[in-house]
Design a protein around this motif. Sequence first.
Motif, short mmCIF file in Angstrom:
data_model
loop_
_atom_site.label_atom_id
_atom_site.label_comp_id
_atom_site.label_asym_id
_atom_site.label_seq_id
_atom_site.Cartn_x
_atom_site.Cartn_y
_atom_site.Cartn_z
N LEU C 93 -68.90 47.56 24.55
CA LEU C 93 -67.71 47.52 25.39
C LEU C 93 -66.99 48.86 25.26
O LEU C 93 -67.25 49.63 24.35
N LEU C 94 -66.06 49.11 26.18
CA LEU C 94 -65.32 50.36 26.15
C LEU C 94 -64.04 50.12 25.35
O LEU C 94 -63.16 49.40 25.81
N PRO C 95 -63.94 50.69 24.16
CA PRO C 95 -62.88 50.31 23.22
C PRO C 95 -61.45 50.62 23.71
O PRO C 95 -60.55 49.84 23.46
N GLY C 96 -61.27 51.70 24.42
CA GLY C 96 -59.89 52.05 24.80
C GLY C 96 -59.38 51.28 26.01
O GLY C 96 -58.22 51.41 26.38
N LEU C 97 -60.22 50.50 26.66
CA LEU C 97 -59.85 49.86 27.91
C LEU C 97 -59.59 48.37 27.71
O LEU C 97 -60.15 47.76 26.80
N GLU C 101 -60.22 46.09 32.68
CA GLU C 101 -60.73 47.42 33.01
C GLU C 101 -62.21 47.54 32.66
O GLU C 101 -62.97 48.20 33.38
N LYS C 104 -63.91 45.97 35.46
CA LYS C 104 -63.72 46.78 36.66
C LYS C 104 -64.70 47.96 36.67
O LYS C 104 -65.13 48.39 37.75
N ALA C 105 -65.02 48.47 35.48
CA ALA C 105 -65.95 49.60 35.40
C ALA C 105 -67.23 49.28 36.17
O ALA C 105 -67.80 50.14 36.84
N VAL C 108 -66.40 49.18 40.12
CA VAL C 108 -66.02 50.41 40.80
C VAL C 108 -67.21 51.32 41.09
O VAL C 108 -67.28 51.96 42.13
N TRP C 115 -62.69 49.53 45.09
CA TRP C 115 -61.63 50.32 44.46
C TRP C 115 -60.28 49.64 44.74
O TRP C 115 -60.18 48.84 45.66
N ARG C 155 -69.03 42.49 33.27
CA ARG C 155 -69.08 43.88 33.74
C ARG C 155 -70.38 44.13 34.51
O ARG C 155 -70.38 44.77 35.57
#
Lengths: 310, 288, 245
Positions: C93-97, C101, C104-105, C108, C115, C155
């Motif tokens: 996973l994307l840790p800062g999001l 989000e 959403k990655a 998008v 978008w 995701r």
Amino acid sequence: MKPAGMSELVWAAVLVFVAAFLPWMVNGYWLSIGVTAMMYIALSTSWVMFSGPTHYISLATGAFFGVGGYLVGAGMSDYQQSFWLMAVIAPIVGAILAALIGFATLRLSGVYFVIFTLGLAEMIRNVVSWVQNNFLGSRGLYVLTDFRDQHIYWMLLAVAAVVYLLGWFISRSRIGFALRIIGGDETVARHVGINTATAKVILFTTTGFFAALVGAIIAPRWSYIEPNQVFSPQLSFLVVIMALLGGAGRLWGPLVGVIPFTILWEWVAIQFPNQSTLFLGLCFLLIVYALPHGMVGRIEELRARMRRGA
Amino acid sequence: MLDIVVSGLLLSGTYALVAMGLNLQYGVARIMNLANGEILILGALASFWFYTTSQVSPLLTLVFITPASFVVNWLIYRFLLTPLVRRAKTQGALEVDSILATFGMSFIIIGIVVSIEGGFFAYNFLLDPISIIGSTTSLNRLVAFVIACAIGLALYLWLNLSRSGVAVRAVSVSTEAAGLVGINVPRVSAFAFALGGAITAAGGVLISTFITLDGSIGVVFTLKALIIVIMGGVGDVRGAIVAALILGLVETAVATLIDPGLTLAAAYLMFILVLLFRPEGLFGRRAT
Amino acid sequence: MRQSGAILSVKGVTKRFGGLVAVSNMSFDVAEHEMVGVIGPNGSGKTTMMNMISGAFKPSEGRISMKGRVISDLPAQRIAREGVGRTFQLVRLLPGLSVLENVKAGAVFGHRKRWGREADDFAHDMLDRVGLDAMSHAPVSSLTYIDQKRVELARTLAGEPEILLLDEWLAGLNPTELETGVELIHALRDEGRTVVMVEHVMDAIRSLCDRCVVMSSGAKIAEGSPDEVLSNREVIRAYLGDDDA
């Protein structure tokens, strides 16, 4: 999310408006500090646009800045071109240079990029000196304009405002989102369909553009330019320190770092001219060990703690 | 032409040694040490200082500065870098932190060195001319080359033949797997970092016998060592030797034929070529 | 050439890492709406196979094509846009999001691009789909393991892939979570999705997969329905070793 973004923009506009009055309020020493600070604000804000989300530490600022300043000097002194024409050409050259470097290094892991940018300013300085000594003859270049400190200050303020506005749009755009994903996990980024190399190159090119533009605008301040002076590796490090000291997680983070640091740096340069490198080193250690998310990160942490406490 | 080959070859010996030091730090301890060149300068400064103040031979300095640098680098790893290794969630985060921290260290060392010796430092040691296959060079270069080769060879044999050497190589392949087979990874990493620093300082002593240095030139050596490591492939001793040889020859050729001010540019040109065509190193295997 | 309906086709694919052959001469097809299991003992090259399909690695030999078009020479991001979505063996996973989000990655940049509001809404739908919409604004660090896996699945689904690659999606779950997980994949199956899954949980394979490809030491040793291959002598030998066969 949306209203917070708008209010940030309104705050920025107010700040720019207030900052525009500085030349009428102070002069001499403090105005020159103001010019230096504004230069660093523009440089480190554009640095944060790329390096903030991606965590790629760019040390190329000094190289692009030098290219900008040098082109203005060479164009005006050797080819009798106007300052304005050179101020248009310089950032374009800076952007092209950044794009080429980006293509060569940004497809690979971040370490290669850091190493490459580390010696870049020095290497370009060597090449420029060599070309000048062997083919152009003259050693120094004159940049003679009617500009005084306040004019340079206003131009830099305008650049800083444009950088900020652009950064604001980018952070809300698809490419800004892509950069945050790249910074999080590049493998995931590729597997959700992001062309990671292109996204990085585009943003890096933007920072190259603005660094060269700032270098071009600052050139008249020196009047006399030689390669050893405009290609300063130290500038790249100062920009990194200021941006990280403020906090690279927010676009306005550098603003928080630049102003106190510029004043402190001037003071150190006067009081302890021989210890300035040592001071730079201590700042790096301070950032890594005490302020890993910058002052902004610290403030937000405290605020979160207070909210939890209340 | 022959002069270029001989002096390029002699120069590359020391380069290869310094690159081996960096390789141990990056390949095994996973620390991108950008203060590497400053450790080299510290070794060189010590050698200069002992020689000019008390006539101590650089060869003697080498014998005690190498273990001293080992201790200093071990302390740096233990107290400054271990906290970063512990807090890093990913390899990428560790890279960023270690780059920034070693920048800080490098500036601090530069600050200290410049306050001790502000100008250039050079001294005359074994300046006797010597002729090698028809090319004349000075004895100090040859001595530095021979010692660099001896240290490099000893390191190579130790890595490949001894039990502890195998442990170091295992950690360089995979920290996780090495941990699973009972290797104390933090200890081996600290040891490799310290050993890398010791070798770098030894390289500094050797270089100071034949090159004029100053306090702020360390970064150039860091860059050259990095370029050699990347060109040779991280963790590849054979690749590093070949890469050092190429860099030494190209640099000497550019310095003699075009301009001594362009050696860094020559190193960069090779760097770009490697990045574009062989980013995995000269003998590296594609696919990671 | 038995299937004309093959959406994904792997032909003679080999992967070498230096001297080591991780996958050797693998060939299999996946038909549309089919759920194919790739099974085999640890280290048999299953994940390497998945990595080649998704473009993380390039095959040393052979080719992989999707709907008749060769994809094995494309970079990972192009393969993702062509419509191959994947989850990772160790969840990424994307840790800062935030959770939203993260999802959403996929929406998008994926196979079909969205978008703004549309991406947000679609990401919410996908979170809803895996039963996690309530957590959409939580930071990912606060999630349990199964929830992290769900976010990653959401995701991947948000990219609307035509082929879904699940790399040991059920591994590491406790018995209750496993039940939830299997139900979720069952639901995907009922939607008629095309799925290739690497899996160790045999019960799940029996109940989910239409067909299995069995790998051992990098090569295919059997192919067929789950019951067929799981009673195959060679497969049993590969799992248990010669002594027990």
